[in-house]
Design a protein around this motif. Structure first.
Motif, PDB file in Angstrom:
ATOM      1  N   GLY A 158       0.797  -1.222   0.000  1.00 32.42           N
ATOM      2  CA  GLY A 158       0.000   0.000   0.000  1.00 32.42           C
ATOM      3  C   GLY A 158       0.826   1.267   0.000  1.00 32.42           C
ATOM      4  O   GLY A 158       0.345   2.337  -0.339  1.00 32.42           O
ATOM      5  N   ALA A 159       2.110   1.144   0.393  1.00 34.41           N
ATOM      6  CA  ALA A 159       3.001   2.301   0.440  1.00 34.41           C
ATOM      7  C   ALA A 159       4.434   1.802   0.527  1.00 34.41           C
ATOM      8  O   ALA A 159       4.675   0.619   0.813  1.00 34.41           O
ATOM      9  N   VAL A 160       5.369   2.715   0.288  1.00 35.91           N
ATOM     10  CA  VAL A 160       6.793   2.396   0.403  1.00 35.91           C
ATOM     11  C   VAL A 160       7.483   3.492   1.193  1.00 35.91           C
ATOM     12  O   VAL A 160       7.012   4.627   1.245  1.00 35.91           O
ATOM     13  N   THR A 161       8.618   3.142   1.802  1.00 40.12           N
ATOM     14  CA  THR A 161       9.526   4.154   2.318  1.00 40.12           C
ATOM     15  C   THR A 161      10.622   4.298   1.276  1.00 40.12           C
ATOM     16  O   THR A 161      10.907   3.358   0.527  1.00 40.12           O
ATOM     17  N   GLY A 162      11.229   5.466   1.230  1.00 38.68           N
ATOM     18  CA  GLY A 162      12.234   5.723   0.208  1.00 38.68           C
ATOM     19  C   GLY A 162      11.555   6.088  -1.101  1.00 38.68           C
ATOM     20  O   GLY A 162      10.326   6.107  -1.203  1.00 38.68           O
ATOM     21  N   PRO A 163      12.361   6.350  -2.128  1.00 41.31           N
ATOM     22  CA  PRO A 163      11.778   6.744  -3.418  1.00 41.31           C
ATOM     23  C   PRO A 163      11.054   5.590  -4.095  1.00 41.31           C
ATOM     24  O   PRO A 163      11.434   4.432  -3.935  1.00 41.31           O
ATOM     25  N   LEU A 164      10.040   5.915  -4.872  1.00 39.41           N
ATOM     26  CA  LEU A 164       9.266   4.903  -5.581  1.00 39.41           C
ATOM     27  C   LEU A 164      10.145   4.098  -6.540  1.00 39.41           C
ATOM     28  O   LEU A 164       9.931   2.910  -6.735  1.00 39.41           O
ATOM     29  N   ALA A 165      11.161   4.730  -7.091  1.00 37.22           N
ATOM     30  CA  ALA A 165      12.061   4.063  -8.037  1.00 37.22           C
ATOM     31  C   ALA A 165      13.055   3.128  -7.341  1.00 37.22           C
ATOM     32  O   ALA A 165      13.671   2.283  -7.994  1.00 37.22           O
ATOM     33  N   ALA A 166      13.198   3.258  -6.017  1.00 39.03           N
ATOM     34  CA  ALA A 166      14.116   2.406  -5.257  1.00 39.03           C
ATOM     35  C   ALA A 166      13.627   2.307  -3.817  1.00 39.03           C
ATOM     36  O   ALA A 166      14.234   2.863  -2.896  1.00 39.03           O
ATOM     37  N   PRO A 167      12.505   1.597  -3.599  1.00 43.39           N
ATOM     38  CA  PRO A 167      11.926   1.551  -2.244  1.00 43.39           C
ATOM     39  C   PRO A 167      12.866   0.895  -1.228  1.00 43.39           C
ATOM     40  O   PRO A 167      13.580  -0.051  -1.552  1.00 43.39           O
ATOM     41  N   ALA A 190       2.973   1.402  -8.871  1.00 40.96           N
ATOM     42  CA  ALA A 190       2.447   2.603  -9.522  1.00 40.96           C
ATOM     43  C   ALA A 190       2.028   3.589  -8.434  1.00 40.96           C
ATOM     44  O   ALA A 190       1.522   3.177  -7.385  1.00 40.96           O
ATOM     45  N   PRO A 191       2.224   4.888  -8.666  1.00 45.55           N
ATOM     46  CA  PRO A 191       1.782   5.882  -7.679  1.00 45.55           C
ATOM     47  C   PRO A 191       0.280   5.750  -7.414  1.00 45.55           C
ATOM     48  O   PRO A 191      -0.481   5.364  -8.299  1.00 45.55           O
ATOM     49  N   ALA A 192      -0.112   6.086  -6.209  1.00 43.07           N
ATOM     50  CA  ALA A 192      -1.530   5.963  -5.813  1.00 43.07           C
ATOM     51  C   ALA A 192      -2.390   6.997  -6.518  1.00 43.07           C
ATOM     52  O   ALA A 192      -1.970   8.123  -6.754  1.00 43.07           O
ATOM     53  N   TRP A 193      -3.611   6.588  -6.823  1.00 45.67           N
ATOM     54  CA  TRP A 193      -4.636   7.490  -7.330  1.00 45.67           C
ATOM     55  C   TRP A 193      -5.326   8.119  -6.132  1.00 45.67           C
ATOM     56  O   TRP A 193      -5.080   7.740  -4.991  1.00 45.67           O
ATOM     57  N   ARG A 194      -6.237   9.007  -6.392  1.00 47.70           N
ATOM     58  CA  ARG A 194      -7.011   9.623  -5.308  1.00 47.70           C
ATOM     59  C   ARG A 194      -7.861   8.560  -4.619  1.00 47.70           C
ATOM     60  O   ARG A 194      -8.265   7.589  -5.236  1.00 47.70           O
ATOM     61  N   GLY A 195      -8.130   8.790  -3.349  1.00 48.65           N
ATOM     62  CA  GLY A 195      -9.020   7.897  -2.626  1.00 48.65           C
ATOM     63  C   GLY A 195      -8.341   6.688  -2.005  1.00 48.65           C
ATOM     64  O   GLY A 195      -9.013   5.742  -1.608  1.00 48.65           O
ATOM     65  N   HIS A 196      -7.005   6.708  -1.903  1.00 48.42           N
ATOM     66  CA  HIS A 196      -6.284   5.603  -1.256  1.00 48.42           C
ATOM     67  C   HIS A 196      -6.739   5.502   0.202  1.00 48.42           C
ATOM     68  O   HIS A 196      -6.919   6.517   0.876  1.00 48.42           O
ATOM     69  N   SER A 197      -6.923   4.285   0.677  1.00 48.05           N
ATOM     70  CA  SER A 197      -7.408   4.055   2.050  1.00 48.05           C
ATOM     71  C   SER A 197      -6.510   4.685   3.110  1.00 48.05           C
ATOM     72  O   SER A 197      -6.968   4.965   4.214  1.00 48.05           O
ATOM     73  N   TRP A 198      -5.232   4.889   2.792  1.00 45.98           N
ATOM     74  CA  TRP A 198      -4.282   5.398   3.791  1.00 45.98           C
ATOM     75  C   TRP A 198      -3.995   6.885   3.656  1.00 45.98           C
ATOM     76  O   TRP A 198      -3.110   7.408   4.342  1.00 45.98           O
ATOM     77  N   THR A 199      -4.727   7.592   2.826  1.00 52.39           N
ATOM     78  CA  THR A 199      -4.526   9.030   2.686  1.00 52.39           C
ATOM     79  C   THR A 199      -4.697   9.696   4.050  1.00 52.39           C
ATOM     80  O   THR A 199      -5.687   9.453   4.740  1.00 52.39           O
ATOM     81  N   GLY A 200      -3.708  10.491   4.445  1.00 54.67           N
ATOM     82  CA  GLY A 200      -3.755  11.203   5.722  1.00 54.67           C
ATOM     83  C   GLY A 200      -3.244  10.412   6.915  1.00 54.67           C
ATOM     84  O   GLY A 200      -3.153  10.950   8.013  1.00 54.67           O
ATOM     85  N   TRP A 201      -2.892   9.150   6.722  1.00 56.29           N
ATOM     86  CA  TRP A 201      -2.379   8.336   7.824  1.00 56.29           C
ATOM     87  C   TRP A 201      -0.914   8.683   8.090  1.00 56.29           C
ATOM     88  O   TRP A 201      -0.191   9.112   7.205  1.00 56.29           O
ATOM     89  N   SER A 202      -0.464   8.430   9.315  1.00 58.20           N
ATOM     90  CA  SER A 202       0.962   8.479   9.625  1.00 58.20           C
ATOM     91  C   SER A 202       1.338   7.116  10.195  1.00 58.20           C
ATOM     92  O   SER A 202       0.523   6.441  10.827  1.00 58.20           O
ATOM     93  N   ASP A 240       8.411   8.570   6.495  1.00 56.66           N
ATOM     94  CA  ASP A 240       8.091   9.320   5.292  1.00 56.66           C
ATOM     95  C   ASP A 240       7.724   8.279   4.244  1.00 56.66           C
ATOM     96  O   ASP A 240       8.571   7.497   3.822  1.00 56.66           O
ATOM     97  N   VAL A 241       6.463   8.214   3.858  1.00 59.53           N
ATOM     98  CA  VAL A 241       5.993   7.160   2.953  1.00 59.53           C
ATOM     99  C   VAL A 241       5.413   7.747   1.675  1.00 59.53           C
ATOM    100  O   VAL A 241       4.963   8.892   1.648  1.00 59.53           O
ATOM    101  N   THR A 242       5.439   6.938   0.633  1.00 59.82           N
ATOM    102  CA  THR A 242       4.791   7.255  -0.631  1.00 59.82           C
ATOM    103  C   THR A 242       3.710   6.206  -0.843  1.00 59.82           C
ATOM    104  O   THR A 242       4.004   5.003  -0.859  1.00 59.82           O
ATOM    105  N   LEU A 243       2.465   6.655  -0.977  1.00 60.87           N
ATOM    106  CA  LEU A 243       1.367   5.723  -1.223  1.00 60.87           C
ATOM    107  C   LEU A 243       1.452   5.199  -2.648  1.00 60.87           C
ATOM    108  O   LEU A 243       1.835   5.926  -3.566  1.00 60.87           O
ATOM    109  N   VAL A 244       1.119   3.919  -2.818  1.00 64.06           N
ATOM    110  CA  VAL A 244       1.106   3.294  -4.145  1.00 64.06           C
ATOM    111  C   VAL A 244      -0.265   2.668  -4.375  1.00 64.06           C
ATOM    112  O   VAL A 244      -1.013   2.408  -3.428  1.00 64.06           O
ATOM    113  N   GLU A 245      -0.579   2.433  -5.651  1.00 63.64           N
ATOM    114  CA  GLU A 245      -1.822   1.735  -5.958  1.00 63.64           C
ATOM    115  C   GLU A 245      -1.753   0.351  -5.316  1.00 63.64           C
ATOM    116  O   GLU A 245      -0.767  -0.371  -5.518  1.00 63.64           O
TER     117      GLU A 245
END
Length: 128
Positions: free
Chosen positions: A10-19, A54-66, A78-83
């Motif tokens: 659902g998400a990664v730490t680090g850059p999307l190109a190299a999680p 793939a980067p997350a679209w709008r409406g990801h279940s974890w939007t706003g989570w820490s 520091d996370v990046t949400l993914v589809e």
């Protein structure tokens, strides 16, 4: 004691190109519930997984989570949400916290592009 199971990225730490690590979840009533994260990925695993995310679209279940950086830590990741499309096979400790999440980081076994998120086990909340 450990078991092998599947979970959805659902998400990664680090850059999307190299999680650096993967945040994993399972579905419960159509919402992705956080179950835990992996140990730090080896470079080869990071490269393999990066090509499947793939980067997350709008409406990801974890939007706003820490997400906590560790047990008892106030530091957040520091996370990046993914589809939530990629299923991973992971090794997990059977120990769970009070929320039902894996107490210890999961060990990545392999991506399962042959499985859809619907094939992954559903979230099971802890017994009360």
């Amino acid at each position: 004691m450990r078991e092998t199971t599947e979970a959805i990225v659902g998400a990664v730490t680090g850059p999307l190109a190299a999680p650096s690590s993967l945040l994993l979840g399972r579905y419960d009533d159509g919402r992705l519930q956080y179950t835990g994260r992996t140990t730090t990925l080896a470079q080869a695993a990071s490269s393999t997984v990066a090509g499947l995310l793939a980067p997350a679209w709008r409406g990801h279940s974890w939007t706003g989570w820490s997400f906590s950086a560790g047990w008892g830590s106030r530091e957040t990741l520091d996370v990046t949400l993914v589809e939530p499309e990629l299923v991973m096979e992971v090794g997990v400790d059977v120990a769970r916290d009070a929320s039902g999440r894996w107490r210890h980081p999961a060990r990545l076994h392999r991506p399962r592009p042959d499985l859809s998120p619907a094939d992954a086990p559903l979230w099971t909340s802890p017994p009360h």
